[in-house]
Design an enzyme around this catalytic site. Structure first.
Site: not given
Ligand code: GLU
Ligand code: ZN
Length: 488
Positions: A254-257
């Site tokens: 996800s965008k967190r990565h």
């Protein structure tokens, strides 16, 4: 069997790594089997729909360089390929299921359903979801109420007992107890819009899709689909659920990565070849000991047996590595054309570069090709070739174990020698600098360092003599002169 597969995105978000992986695997499977790859736009969710996402879809695949054989933009024998243009079909098919007793009208309003949810959340009973309140209504009466204008949705009857099985070509046999299948999903909403389940199944059948290859998050929907195929009396396509794509920490990517939208990779200066090559390897192994595959090889080699069950981990560093490899494989002229827009963005060349700019950048390609990780590295790496760098601080000129006076002396010597050298003969030039270093009792590197800093603005740079040959000895001497003045 004539293989037909489809990529069926909902235009409710940007194309990202996961969606591209799904599309790519479908594409490769079609190519490997002489089949057909279809694009179908599943735009039934009108609240999250945006025209920008449709544009992003087309842009993305044009850039990636693999495309569908049938789809909204290229047409085909099963057009239209946009679900919002097929609503009539879904209504007809929902009615078929109602008439067959496989689906039913539900009149429960939002209020009743909200009350039901609240009660379920507050209790410790395991029952979740719709309570099948309307399943027992007399079908004739229900039809009359609808005819009289009462609002209703159409729900699918999930069998109350037994189980629903299917065979997944990667995961094997999967069986769900019907009591664990979410009760009676909606097929047609009260405004006549189909849900994903209905539209997807009707279209896969009518478009003669032979294999459904999609992300694993769709597995819980598969029992609904199997029940529907049986109710229609249709043979379901083969199902293939692709391994999950996780971030480095083991959670779903996800965008967190980091970047996940293809656009972000593109803006960062990734090459489509690198992205395609890396993404095709997420959860799929082609040949041991080989990393780089042209698309044509992937098309030839792909087999369902190559897909893994286990999740894939998205490794940003590996992708970076791929990118460097593909940059190095480019010819100078092609790389120049790829780099120009990034240089233009930073104002180093014109938006429409002149012939002189184009040929100047072309001659600079051998200097940077080995060093670029991303196309977007080019402006910072090449700026000194276009304009004099800001004067570095004095310490920058002073190599370890030397002092300022010695640095200035070496810079002066290095600059003086420039006018005496023929820069078109690099080996000879280097030999003269080595001899000069020896004469001055300095290391070759210590002689070169201050000149490099003066000319390029940095201690690390592309090859110095080649750079000077590009910008001209006069320009290099002017930069060295300013540096010398600042060193006093
Ligand atoms: N429209 C669905 C999606 O957005 C398609 C899922 C499927 O392939 O069945 O992914
Ligand atoms: Zn109901």
């Amino acid at each position: 069997m004539q293989v037909r597969v489809r990529y069926a995105p909902s235009p409710t978000g940007l194309q990202h790594i996961g969606s591209v992986r799904t599309a790519l695997i479908n594409y490769l499977f079609a190519r490997a089997n002489g089949g057909t790859f279809v694009l179908r736009l599943e735009d039934t969710d009108r609240t999250r729909f945006s025209e920008d996402y449709v544009k992003n879809l087309y842009d993305t695949f044009e850039w990636l360089g693999f495309y569908w054989d049938e789809g909204p933009d290229v047409g085909g024998p099963y057009a239209p390929y946009i679900q919002s243009e097929r609503f009539q079909l879904y209504q007809e098919h929902a009615m078929r299921l109602v008439e067959a007793g496989a689906a039913y009208y539900c009149f429960c309003g939002e209020e009743r359903l909200a009350g039901l949810r609240a009660a379920q959340e507050g209790s410790d009973s395991a029952d979740l979801g719709y309570d099948r309140h309307c399943r027992g209504l007399d079908p004739r009466e229900a039809a009359d109420r609808v005819a009289a204008g009462e609002k209703a949705v159409v729900r699918l009857k999930i069998p109350l007992e037994g189980s629903t099985k299917f065979h997944d070509l990667v995961l094997g046999d999967i069986e769900w107890k019907n009591e664990d299948v979410s009760p009676d999903p909606v097929l047609l909403k009260s405004d006549g819009f189909p849900t994903y389940h209905l539209a997807n199944i009707v279209d896969d059948h009518l478009m003669r899709i032979t294999h459904v290859m999609r992300a694993q998050e769709w597995i819980p929907s598969a029992p609904f689909h199997i029940v529907m195929y049986a109710a229609f009396g249709w043979e379901p396509p083969q199902l293939v659920h692709l391994p999950m794509v996780l971030g480095p920490d083991g959670h779903k990517l996800s965008k967190r990565h980091g970047a996940t939208a293809v656009d972000e990779f593109r803006k960062k200066g990734y090459l489509p070849e690198a992205l395609v090559n890396y993404v095709s390897h997420l959860g799929c192994s082609f040949e041991e000991g080989r990393d780089l595959f042209p698309l044509a090889d992937l098309e030839r080699l792909f087999k369902i047996e190559r897909l893994n069950k286990a999740p894939a981990v998205f490794d940003y560093q590996k992708l970076e590595w791929y990118n460097g490899q593909y940059i190095r494989m480019k010819g100078d002229a092609e790389l120049r054309d790829l780099v120009l827009p990034f240089l233009a963005q930073e104002g180093l060349v014109a938006e429409a570069p002149s012939e002189a700019q184009r040929s100047f950048v072309l001659s600079a390609m051998p200097l940077v090709k080995e060093r670029l990780k991303f196309l977007s590295d080019a402006p910072a790496m090449m700026r000194y070739l276009f304009e004099a760098p800001p004067l570095p601080a004095a310490e920058e000129f002073i190599s370890k174990k030397l002092d300022k006076a010695r640095a200035a002396e070496l810079l002066a010597a290095g600059a003086a020698l420039l006018s005496a050298c023929d820069l078109s003969d690099l080996p000879a030039t280097e030999a003269r600098y080595r001899a000069e270093a020896e004469r001055l009792g300095a290391k070759f590197g210590d002689l070169m360092a201050p000149l490099r800093v003066a000319v390029t603005g940095s201690r690390v740079s592309p090859p110095l003599f080649e750079s000077i040959a590009l910008i001209g000895a006069d320009e290099a001497l002017a930069r060295a002169g300013k540096a010398l003045a600042s060193l006093g």
